[in-house]
Every structure is written in C-alpha cells, then in structure tokens.
Design an enzyme around this catalytic site. Sequence first.
Site, PDB file in Angstrom:
ATOM      1  N   HIS A 148      37.306  39.029  55.448  1.00  0.00           N
ATOM      2  CA  HIS A 148      37.996  38.441  53.981  1.00  0.00           C
ATOM      3  C   HIS A 148      39.398  38.722  53.624  1.00  0.00           C
ATOM      4  O   HIS A 148      39.686  38.584  52.472  1.00  0.00           O
ATOM      5  CB  HIS A 148      36.962  38.978  52.975  1.00  0.00           C
ATOM      6  CG  HIS A 148      35.359  38.392  53.032  1.00  0.00           C
ATOM      7  ND1 HIS A 148      35.064  37.505  52.390  1.00  0.00           N
ATOM      8  CD2 HIS A 148      34.493  39.000  53.798  1.00  0.00           C
ATOM      9  CE1 HIS A 148      33.737  37.211  52.867  1.00  0.00           C
ATOM     10  NE2 HIS A 148      33.416  38.265  53.579  1.00  0.00           N
ATOM     11  N   ARG A 169      40.379  39.784  39.730  1.00  0.00           N
ATOM     12  CA  ARG A 169      40.667  41.170  39.623  1.00  0.00           C
ATOM     13  C   ARG A 169      42.142  41.495  39.594  1.00  0.00           C
ATOM     14  O   ARG A 169      43.027  40.401  39.845  1.00  0.00           O
ATOM     15  CB  ARG A 169      40.363  41.990  41.082  1.00  0.00           C
ATOM     16  CG  ARG A 169      38.761  42.429  41.181  1.00  0.00           C
ATOM     17  CD  ARG A 169      38.518  43.287  40.175  1.00  0.00           C
ATOM     18  NE  ARG A 169      39.051  44.648  40.487  1.00  0.00           N
ATOM     19  CZ  ARG A 169      38.305  45.505  41.078  1.00  0.00           C
ATOM     20  NH1 ARG A 169      37.021  45.375  41.308  1.00  0.00           N
ATOM     21  NH2 ARG A 169      38.822  47.027  41.356  1.00  0.00           N
ATOM     22  N   LYS A 210      48.014  38.937  43.511  1.00  0.00           N
ATOM     23  CA  LYS A 210      47.540  37.497  42.842  1.00  0.00           C
ATOM     24  C   LYS A 210      48.650  37.181  41.444  1.00  0.00           C
ATOM     25  O   LYS A 210      48.355  36.266  41.267  1.00  0.00           O
ATOM     26  CB  LYS A 210      46.200  38.163  42.245  1.00  0.00           C
ATOM     27  CG  LYS A 210      45.079  38.453  43.214  1.00  0.00           C
ATOM     28  CD  LYS A 210      43.702  38.661  42.645  1.00  0.00           C
ATOM     29  CE  LYS A 210      42.651  39.081  43.464  1.00  0.00           C
ATOM     30  NZ  LYS A 210      42.124  37.885  44.335  1.00  0.00           N
ATOM     31  N   THR A 252      37.725  31.861  45.161  1.00  0.00           N
ATOM     32  CA  THR A 252      36.686  30.964  44.830  1.00  0.00           C
ATOM     33  C   THR A 252      36.585  30.498  43.467  1.00  0.00           C
ATOM     34  O   THR A 252      36.024  29.675  43.040  1.00  0.00           O
ATOM     35  CB  THR A 252      35.404  31.819  45.260  1.00  0.00           C
ATOM     36  OG1 THR A 252      35.380  33.304  44.593  1.00  0.00           O
ATOM     37  CG2 THR A 252      34.896  31.819  46.478  1.00  0.00           C
ATOM     38  N   LYS A 296      35.343  26.892  41.466  1.00  0.00           N
ATOM     39  CA  LYS A 296      34.793  26.954  39.961  1.00  0.00           C
ATOM     40  C   LYS A 296      35.273  26.025  38.861  1.00  0.00           C
ATOM     41  O   LYS A 296      34.818  25.354  38.355  1.00  0.00           O
ATOM     42  CB  LYS A 296      34.530  28.343  39.715  1.00  0.00           C
ATOM     43  CG  LYS A 296      33.397  29.170  40.511  1.00  0.00           C
ATOM     44  CD  LYS A 296      33.311  30.684  40.048  1.00  0.00           C
ATOM     45  CE  LYS A 296      32.519  31.368  41.409  1.00  0.00           C
ATOM     46  NZ  LYS A 296      32.989  32.686  41.400  1.00  0.00           N
TER      47      LYS A 296
HETATM   48  C1  26W Z   1      37.333  48.854  51.553  1.00  0.00           C
HETATM   49  C2  26W Z   1      37.803  48.555  50.153  1.00  0.00           C
HETATM   50  C3  26W Z   1      37.950  46.899  50.152  1.00  0.00           C
HETATM   51  C4  26W Z   1      36.778  46.519  49.461  1.00  0.00           C
HETATM   52  C5  26W Z   1      36.813  45.202  49.276  1.00  0.00           C
HETATM   53  C6  26W Z   1      38.415  46.109  50.884  1.00  0.00           C
HETATM   54  C7  26W Z   1      38.226  44.694  50.773  1.00  0.00           C
HETATM   55  C8  26W Z   1      37.362  44.247  49.963  1.00  0.00           C
HETATM   56  C9  26W Z   1      37.364  42.775  49.824  1.00  0.00           C
HETATM   57  C10 26W Z   1      37.748  42.092  51.085  1.00  0.00           C
HETATM   58  C11 26W Z   1      37.875  42.198  48.660  1.00  0.00           C
HETATM   59  C12 26W Z   1      37.440  40.806  48.590  1.00  0.00           C
HETATM   60  O1  26W Z   1      36.662  40.438  47.623  1.00  0.00           O
HETATM   61  N1  26W Z   1      38.051  39.720  49.106  1.00  0.00           N
HETATM   62  C13 26W Z   1      38.223  38.435  48.750  1.00  0.00           C
HETATM   63  O2  26W Z   1      36.885  37.734  49.219  1.00  0.00           O
HETATM   64  C14 26W Z   1      36.816  36.462  48.807  1.00  0.00           C
HETATM   65  C15 26W Z   1      35.424  35.757  49.353  1.00  0.00           C
HETATM   66  O3  26W Z   1      35.824  35.404  50.682  1.00  0.00           O
HETATM   67  C16 26W Z   1      37.925  35.483  49.066  1.00  0.00           C
HETATM   68  O4  26W Z   1      37.610  34.374  48.142  1.00  0.00           O
HETATM   69  C17 26W Z   1      39.227  36.322  48.280  1.00  0.00           C
HETATM   70  O5  26W Z   1      40.177  35.424  48.573  1.00  0.00           O
HETATM   71  C18 26W Z   1      39.370  37.694  49.006  1.00  0.00           C
HETATM   72  O6  26W Z   1      40.261  38.200  48.173  1.00  0.00           O
END
Ligand code: 26W
Length: 814
Positions: A356, A545, A550, A652, A656
């Site tokens: 992701h 977030r 962003k 996403t 929406k």
């Molecule tokens: C380890 C800490 C941590 C926590 C959460 C690292 C990374 C994350 C996620 C990758 C953050 C996240 O929510 N990423 C988002 O995922 C969405 C679903 O695929 C995408 O639409 C977003 O672009 C992406 O930032």
Amino acid sequence: MLTIEAFEHKLKEKVKQARGVDIAGAADKDIYYAVAAIVQENMHENWHETKKAYEDQQERQVYYVSMEFLIGRLLESNLLNCGLRDVCHEALHRLGRSPEDIYAEEHDAGLGNGGLGRLAACFLDSMASLQYAGHGSGIRYRYGLFEQRIIHGNQVELPDYWLKETYPWETRKADEALTIHFGGEVDMHTRADGTLEFSPRNTDEVRAVPYDVPVAGYDNNVVNTLRLWSAELPPEDSHLLGDSESRYYHHLDHMHSIEQISGFLYPDDSNYEGKELRLKQQYFLVSATLQQIIGDFKRVHDLPLKQMHQKICVQINDTHPSLAVPELMRLLMDQEGLNWDDAWHVTRHTIAYTNHTTLSEALEKWPVDMIKHVLPRSFMIINEINERFCQGLWFDHPELRDKIPELAVIADDQVHMARLAIVGSFSVNGVAQLHTDILKKSEMKDFHELYPGKFNNKTNGITHRRWLLQVNTELADTISDAIGPQWIQQPSKLAGLLRYTNDNAFLQKLDQVKRNNKAKMTDIIQKQTGISVDPDSIFDVQIKRLHEYKRQLLNVFHVIYLYNEIKDNPAMDITPRTFIFAAKAAPGYYMAKEIIKLIHHVASVVNHDKDVKGRLKLIFMENYNVSLAESIIPAADLSEQISTAGKEASGTGNMKMMMNGALTVGTMDGANVEIHDLVGRDNIFIFGLSSSEIQQYRDEGSYNAKEIYHADDRVRRIMDQLNGGDFGSQEIEFKDIFYHILSHNDPYFVLKDFEDYIVTQEHVDSTFRIREKWQQKALVNIAYSGKFSSDRTIHEYAADIWNIAPVRFSTPSL
Ligand code: 26W
C-alpha cells in the site's frame, strides 16, 4: 421479511425486555440496542447456514488478514444489506423517532488509521455481497484510533475507549480460544529418523479469544465473519510459580502485560516505528489466524496438509501480517510434521501480499535482536528462508550477485518485511495502476525481474452500498428513477446516466440534490464549529490523514493567496468558497501538527475579516472518522486529491467523492490517473508535475525551491507571512514551516506546483458559475464511478489471485 407492523412490535418487545420501559419512555440508546438485536437475530440463522454451506461445498476460502478494519458504524449498513432499512425507518417514524438520532448512538469502531483499514472494511462488504467465501481476521483493540480534539488550534489526543458500552455486533467465542507463545528458548533434538525436532521452552503464554462480527451481504442472505482476536490470560497459568525467583517475577510481569497486546491501535500512519509491542501484536494476529485456519482445514477436509493451499488463501494487508510466512512454516513443520520443502511449497502458494505504499519511512524493518528475543523460533525460520533465498540468488542468478544486500531478507541486522513477504508469497499486488508500475519499474524492480509473474495490479475500490446507497439516499433515488435500480447489483450500469448529459431537467435535479446535502452539512458545521457557511458557495473538501505528501499545505497556500488577493482588491469577483478540512495527525508528527495549527490560525483571520465579506470560509472539522466522512462526502463539490505525484498509492476518498458527484482537482497520482482516463480531461481538474517529472528532478537534483521563493511574489508573500507571524500572535508563529520548506528544498514540491494549482483553481472558480456545465461534469463522474466499486476490485482478486468463484447456495433459505 418483517412487515412494518411486525418490526414495530418486535421493537417494543425488545425495549420492554431489556429496559423494562414502554417505548415512549425509552432513550435513543435503548432503541439503538433494540434495533441492533432485531438485526442480529435476523442475521443469526443465515450466519449459521453460510458457514455450513462453505464447509459442505469444500471450496477454497480466503482469509483477509489485517491489523486494521475501519468499519465505522454498522447499524444502518446492516439494516440496508438485510433489506430492513425502509421497514425500520417507517417503524421509527411511526413511533416519532428519528433514525439519524438512533444511528448516532453507535460508537464508531475506529480499528484503523485510514485508507488501508477502510479498504479492508469495504472488501468485507463486497466479499459477502458477491457471495465469496472470504473472511476478515484482525485484532479487537480495546482502544481504537485516538479521538481528536482541537484546543487553541492544537491537536490533542484522547483515548477512544469504544468498548465502554456493550458492542452489540460481537459474539465472544471462548471455546475457540487458542494459545500463543512468546519468548523463551528453542530446544533441538534429533529424532530417530535423523530429522530435527524443535521444541519451545520457558515461553510466555497468551490466550487469543475470538470475537466474531457478522458481515451481511447485500440482499443475498449471506453472512460472512470478521473475527477479531483479543489477548487474555491463559485460564490456569500452570507454570506461574516457575522454578526460580527470577522466573516467578518474570511471569508476574508477563501476566500484567498480556492484555496490552490487544490494548490499542498504533496511531502511526505511514511511519514505521520498531516498537516491541507492535511486533507482538502482529505475531499474535498471525499465529491465532493460522492456527485457526489449520484447525479448520483438518476438521473440514479429508486432505493432507501438503495440499492446504488448494483450499486456503491468505491475503495479507501490507506487511503488517507478514510474520505469516515464518509462522505458517513453523506450524506446518513443528506441529504438523511436514518437511521444509513441503511446508515452503504450501506457504508460497497460500500467502498473497498487498503493498500500500512506496514511502520509505513506512517500510517495516525489525531489528534482528528484537525478533530473536520475542520470537526465537520464527527468527530461526526467517534466517533459513534468507539463507536459501540468497544462495538461490548467488547460484541461479549470477547477474544479481551485486544486488544481494538490497534483496536479502536480513540485511544490516534488520529483517526487511516487504522482502520477506515477496519471497514467501505467490502474489504481490499494488493498489492502482500507477502504483503497481512504480513497484515494478523502480521500488521492487529487481524482485520483479526475479519473479516476473508475481506482480499484479488491483486498483482499489469502495463499497457503493455504504458510500452511495446508504449515505446519499436522495442521489441514489434520483439515479434509480432515471436508469432503474440495476446499478445497485451491477455498479457499472451507472454508465446509463450518460444519456442524461444534455437533459437539463435531470442536471437541475442533480444540482438540487447536492444543494440539499450542502444545506444539511451547513447545519452540521454550524452545530460543531459555530461558524455559518454559505450553502451556495463551492464546498471545497480535503479530508484524509494529515501528511506532508498529501499536501494540505498547498491547499492552505491557495486559501492565503485568495485572502491576499481580496485584501489587495476587496471588490474582486470571486466565487464564494467554503474550504472544509478534516484530518488527524500522528501524535508524534510535528510538521503535521503544525499544519493543523496553521489551518486554524488562517481560519481565525480569514473567517472574521470584514473585507472578505463571507466569500471565503475555512472550516476544520475535528475528529475525522468514518461517520464524519459519511456526512461530508455527499456535500462535496470539489474533491482535493493533490498529493505529490508518485506518493499516494491509490487514494479511496477520491473515489467516494466522485461517486457522490464531486469534481476532482488533483495531480496525476494514484487512482486519480484512472479517474482522469475514464472521465476525460474536461471532467477533472488536473494540475502539477507528473511522477516521472518529479523523479527526474530528484535524480538530477535540479529542483531549487529557493529560486521559486525569490522569483514568485505570491509565493514569497505567503512564505513571509508564515515567517512573520501574520497568522498568529507573538507566541504563535509558523517559522518552522517556512524553514522546513526552504532548508529541505521543499521535498514535496509545494512551491513548484503552486502556480499550476492556482491557475487550475481559477478554472474551477469560473466553471462553477455555470451550473449546467458543472452538473454535466458531475454527472459524467457519477456515471463512470462504477469502476471504483470494490465489487469490481474483489472480482479481480477472486479471479486473478484467489482463484475462487462465488458460492452458489442450495439451502432454501439462501
Ligand atoms: C507501519 C506503519 C504504517 C501504518 C500504516 C505504515 C503504513 C501504513 C499504511 C500503508 C497507510 C495506508 O493506509 N496507506 C493507504 O492505503 C490505501 C489503501 O490501499 C491507499 O488508497 C492510500 O493511497 C495509501 O496511502
């Protein structure tokens, strides 16, 4: 199916039973619990039948394993999916109650940070609605993502104790609890046949107790399961009294710390921190899930475990559950007696990994010493995986010998979880076309060359049931009146709306629906912030977030720019705009918190300046969560998706808002690219550098932010206002933002994209003035949004990765 009368009757009965009062004297909370009980009852039989059908059919099942499930509220979506929403609304109205007030009694389940967690929730809805045997597995955190309050413009975090009151959707399954082992040592023995046996000693034990939440499919009687694991004390701690004083105290310590494992969700989004407790959470989730899977497999199938991958697929949501690779190996070898090669074959055909993010600060790497200490047996297996992988590289891929340090699972005394996930899985997918291309061409290039067939794209989606049918009933009805209700089952049918592109009556109707949603939002804003906004202004929305990539800052720069323009020329002709922000910052993310503070201080200047005459309003809604998103999104005119190109994996929220008739102003990043390709350049406001241009600037080192600062008066004026304390007072200033941008050479290209952003926003301004033209574009966006239903995404996962077909139910009730 319940009639309105029957529903009303049941409701009265339930309230009487539970509270001993007549419905007239019942509080909204009592009614909420009563309605939830009716829905739960309604799902109960189908839940049982669904499980039975999956077992009888003996087909492949999918487990979506995720550290986050951002499910929000469930009452309305469950009513909707069970076909009871209209009946319930009518019954409530007859009793003089408002459904909205009843729904508001439910505390959002905030078991996720943002996109990744919400995606998991949308996928559950689509898997059930499309009749796929797909289940969620996660953690039942006692505290969800913190609650955000703003005090004097600063974010403060409050604990989210969402389980304070009974959660009506969960069922505790104490009899299915499992034991998870941490720490200790590993003994090795040679068996009579010469093979090695590994047995753990002196481990700390934790009980994993499942709580099941039903996931109802839409209008199909299917009920899948989201299983959330809770960490508890083992029932009898037999070795509590250990054989030494130090062991005794160790056990006491351990007992105190057990419940922390499912204590809270880490609030860091895209920023990896090597906290031991987080590692324990990850292992806890993975071990409980895989033990359950193996147990069920043995119970349901008459097949050897060597063939488990034929019946089971485990999709891991980012690397957070990537310890599934060594854990599945451990269970298959140490508990089930498979040899390495068979266990490895099963593992590499069971696990699939979704990436992701390409942000380097988000990539998980655990220190070798920590894993050794917390999970000694897992470490041995990871080490062996690494040895074999590196040897394979050395002998079979001499061309990659130089690259071994960049590919090795263990390097620099750290375990690289993305590499472990790639090596130990059969599929690696990105979440939008551009993102997947970047993985293949740059971030994971060498792995892609090594395993060309493994990489694939699955562009994200959202459930149109919650994000259109549920949250924007008026628009949903308008659509159904025009093209019939088939789009609800087949969202690609929304394209039928295109025939109304030149139908003025229909465009006016769309305009009216949007105006009504904006009026509702205006009331919510007034209630929550005390600020009145103009429902006829452009609702310009950025909700996500808070992160530098962003670029909420670019949006604020636009606000300040317009403010400066008005100050210079108070009579200027400008379309009134309401800027709506909502965003949580990670508690330790200084710059993000400074930006939140800046938004508030700019707001207090702009919102009160007489010269502005209400033409600009800046609103920050606190505590962004799923429920707040549900009220803002239907009211959005303009969707801000302005990340530095190449940084937002998909997004996403963009989908929406598009689905609710907002136009996007955005960069060619993430899924914006696909939105652009569908609606065409006239129906989206694209600006800024492309990801390849950004990459080129980085490679060449040819971007110079100071040059722009000196050359562009508008930019310099805004920057100097931050530096000079124009938005604040003596104590409050934004020098850090100023210096941060200039001393780090503007890492997110805010100054570089400013000019194009401003010009594009002028285009937005003039387009909005011609209502039909704007609504025509909105209509095209809604019409093409069907592609972004998570139903499409889930069909693709099912066909290309999971290799499963929808289940056909033979039971009469299904
Ligand atoms: C380890 C800490 C941590 C926590 C959460 C690292 C990374 C994350 C996620 C990758 C953050 C996240 O929510 N990423 C988002 O995922 C969405 C679903 O695929 C995408 O639409 C977003 O672009 C992406 O930032």
